[in-house]
Write a protein that holds these residues in place. Structure first.
Motif, mmCIF file in Angstrom:
data_model
loop_
_atom_site.group_PDB
_atom_site.id
_atom_site.type_symbol
_atom_site.label_atom_id
_atom_site.label_comp_id
_atom_site.label_asym_id
_atom_site.label_seq_id
_atom_site.Cartn_x
_atom_site.Cartn_y
_atom_site.Cartn_z
ATOM 1 N N GLN A 1 138.937 40.501 18.502
ATOM 2 C CA GLN A 1 139.478 40.355 19.865
ATOM 3 C C GLN A 1 140.093 38.967 19.990
ATOM 4 N N CYS A 2 139.386 38.008 20.622
ATOM 5 C CA CYS A 2 140.007 36.671 20.699
ATOM 6 C C CYS A 2 140.101 36.039 19.320
ATOM 7 N N GLY A 3 139.208 36.418 18.419
ATOM 8 C CA GLY A 3 139.273 35.946 17.047
ATOM 9 C C GLY A 3 138.566 34.641 16.776
ATOM 10 N N CYS B 1 135.411 33.946 16.729
ATOM 11 C CA CYS B 1 134.225 34.107 15.885
ATOM 12 C C CYS B 1 134.530 34.792 14.559
ATOM 13 N N THR B 2 135.763 35.313 14.417
ATOM 14 C CA THR B 2 136.022 36.259 13.327
ATOM 15 C C THR B 2 136.060 35.649 11.923
ATOM 16 N N CYS C 1 129.308 36.809 19.386
ATOM 17 C CA CYS C 1 130.658 37.242 19.734
ATOM 18 C C CYS C 1 130.613 37.700 21.185
ATOM 19 N N ARG C 2 131.527 37.176 22.011
ATOM 20 C CA ARG C 2 131.499 37.516 23.432
ATOM 21 C C ARG C 2 132.550 38.553 23.805
ATOM 22 N N CYS C 3 133.433 38.929 22.856
ATOM 23 C CA CYS C 3 134.522 39.830 23.239
ATOM 24 C C CYS C 3 134.407 41.217 22.634
ATOM 25 N N THR C 4 134.106 41.285 21.351
ATOM 26 C CA THR C 4 134.376 42.508 20.609
ATOM 27 C C THR C 4 133.341 43.596 20.814
ATOM 28 N N LEU D 1 133.251 31.542 23.634
ATOM 29 C CA LEU D 1 132.817 30.719 22.497
ATOM 30 C C LEU D 1 133.690 29.489 22.289
#
Ligand code: FES
Length: 549
Positions: free
Chosen positions: A96-98, A100-101, A132-135, A345
């Motif tokens: 998502q926002c990336g 944490c990816t 992770c706060r988005c995915t 994050l």
């Protein structure tokens, strides 16, 4: 001299042996795929590295322990293997926002090398400390499974997108985000970039008797120290009401602990932060207003215009009192929800540069045009002299709508004519930006013998904290959604937002609707208990339908 191999290349370092690997990677090696999401608290796992084949957090690993080490970041994963893992993440929608990816990609590599066919429970365990706060973690688990299967079959993963009409396209920029090649604001670097740090209030409510910046100015590396006196244009700003000062001036009172009193610009962040600690502020501490109900009638005024920020009433149908007296089933209950932090994050960061006749700002904001308008007013410049460039945000969820550090960075650049970056640490981020409103709600709901809703009375009080932000709009939205997805012929709803000396509240996903939905659904459940109605059926029969409003 400390020597190690990083992503296949030899590195030698003879500086401070105590610095963390994270700082070395980001500031010296310029590898920004490793992120600083928790300010060195070993909590988010965004700074994960592989050291001697083992996963290790770079924020808590001092360089002095790495002599002879083999270190890998996402950049060091062999291209073929990295493509398999990244494409698995893309197909499963696990980016998502990336922010944490990249760390998740590296974790996947380490996990699959040690356990080529992990069970779901093993994947969960491997990722249990990755925030992770988005995915959502289901997509991430599915991506790891998909990558494992491909590796087991020794197959690559290609993206099944033809570009034909009707077929989903890969998410924009997702591959770059996944490998850390799409920069966030704090990842950008510019020639001669200075660092800013802010002095926050020590009390939620206190009169500022004096601000002494003399010692801070003398600290090595400090370029300048600024206070409210240095602001050339309008000092107060806001998305709707201009009640939020860029910096609180001597003689004024603070409204919350995130108020800024001064700012330091220095050659690097450490010097700026050290110098901030040398700013001496003399306060007259005042009693703080921390309870929203007390705020309605208190003699303490957070702002000179009083504590009521806004109120909103919605009425329809007959007076509800009559209905409540006659209805066979009536419930009344109080509900309370808490203040909620967005916990994106990526903490707040902004970079400002001298640009043409004005200032250019790199912002992670959720509203760059609003940033532009407000910054122009603060600097006393025309809007054409301000250029705000949106850099994709590492999570926002509403919490990055208000200005936080964009205007401070712009101001410091304006005053020094040098590029300046301000990056909040996690603690500063928590105290500074607006949260989800806590609500206190009184719900009264009536239905007839068949469970058809007859009347609803709601009173909502929302704690908007120290500044308005979009508090009035949140409470208006709450009032508008207070009856949920149901047809109720007679309603009487009142919503108020009040100022307190708590952290400000503003936008967050749902924008006031979550709180009232909790109360409305809770009231329906109470009614079901009282009238022995079926919990599904009562919702179904009262649901809004075409022609009903
Ligand atoms: Fe994980 Fe945004 S995608 S924090």
């Amino acid at each position: 001299m400390i020597e190690f191999v990083l992503n296949g290349y030899k590195h030698s370092y003879d500086g401070d042996p105590e610095i963390s690997l994270l700082k070395y990677l980001r500031n010296i090696a310029k590898i920004t795929s490793v992120k600083d999401g928790c300010s060195g608290q070993a909590y988010c796992n965004d700074c994960l590295t592989e050291i001697n084949q083992k996963p290790q957090l770079s924020c808590i690993t001092p360089l002095k322990k790495l002599n002879g080490a083999q270190i890998t970041t996402v950049e060091g994963i062999p291209q073929k293997l990295r493509d398999i893992i990244v494409n698995a993440f893309l197909i499963e929608g696990a980016v998502q926002c990336g922010y944490c990816t990249p760390a998740m990609i590296l974790r996947t590599k380490i996990l699959l090398e040690n356990n080529p066919d992990p069970a779901i429970v093993e994947i969960r365990k491997a990722f249990k400390n990755h925030l992770c706060r988005c995915t959502g973690y289901l997509a991430i688990i599915a991506a790891v499974k998909r990558a494992a299967l491909a590796l087991k079959k020794q197959k690559s993963i290609s993206l099944p997108y033809s570009g034909k009409i009707g077929q989903s396209l890969p998410k924009y920029d997702a591959y770059e985000k996944a490998i850390g090649a799409s920069p966030f604001v704090d990842d950008l670097s510019f020639e001669g970039l200075l660092a800013g740090a802010l002095k926050f209030s020590d009390f939620p409510r206190a009169r500022i008797l004096s601000i002494n910046i003399d010692e801070a100015k003398k600290y090595p590396g400090v370029v300048a120290v600024f206070t409210a006196d240095d602001i050339p244009g309008e000092r107060f700003n806001g998305l709707i009401i201009d009640d939020w000062p860029v910096m609180v001036a001597k003689g004024e009172s603070t409204c919350y602990i995130g108020d800024v009193l001064a700012g330091v610009v220095a050659e690097n962040e450490d010097s700026a932060r050290e110098a901030v600690n040398l700013i001496q502020v003399e306060y007259e501490e005042l009693p703080a207003l921390t309870d929203m109900e007390t705020a309605e009638t208190s003699s303490i005024k957070v702002h000179s215009g009083g504590n009521l920020l806004d109120s909103c009433k919605i009425k329809r149908g007959k007076p509800v009192d009559e209905i409540f007296q006659q209805a066979p089933f009536v419930v009344e209950q109080k509900f309370e929800t808490q203040r909620i932090e967005h916990a994106f994050l990526e903490t707040e960061a902004a970079i400002a540069l001298p640009y043409d006749e004005g200032i250019r700002i790199y912002s992670q904001s959720q509203g760059v045009y609003e940033d532009r308008k407000q910054i122009a007013r603060i600097l006393g410049l025309s809007i054409d002299q301000i250029q705000v460039i949106l850099i994709p945000t590492g999570g926002g969820f509403g919490g990055k709508e208000d200005l936080t550090v964009q205007h401070h960075a712009a101001l410091f650049t304006f005053l020094t004519n040098r590029p300046v970056k301000i990056h909040l640490n996690r603690e500063e981020s928590l105290i500074m930006h607006p949260k989800r409103h806590p609500f206190r709600m009184n719900y009264q709901l009536a239905c007839d013998k068949k469970g058809n809703f007859q009347a609803l009375r709601v009173k909502i009080l929302g704690d908007s904290g120290a500044y308005a932000s979009v508090g009035m709009k949140v409470l208006q939205r709450a009032a508008g959604h207070a009856s949920g997805a149901y047809y109720i012929p007679n309603v009487d709803i009142e919503a108020k937002a009040v100022y307190t000396n708590n952290l400000p509240c503003g936008a967050m996903r749902g924008f006031g609707v979550n709180q009232v939905t909790f109360a409305m659904e809770g009231s329906i459940d109470q009614l079901c208990k009282k009238g022995k109605f079926d919990r599904f059926q009562i919702r179904y029969q009262n649901a809004l339908d075409k022609g009903l409003c």
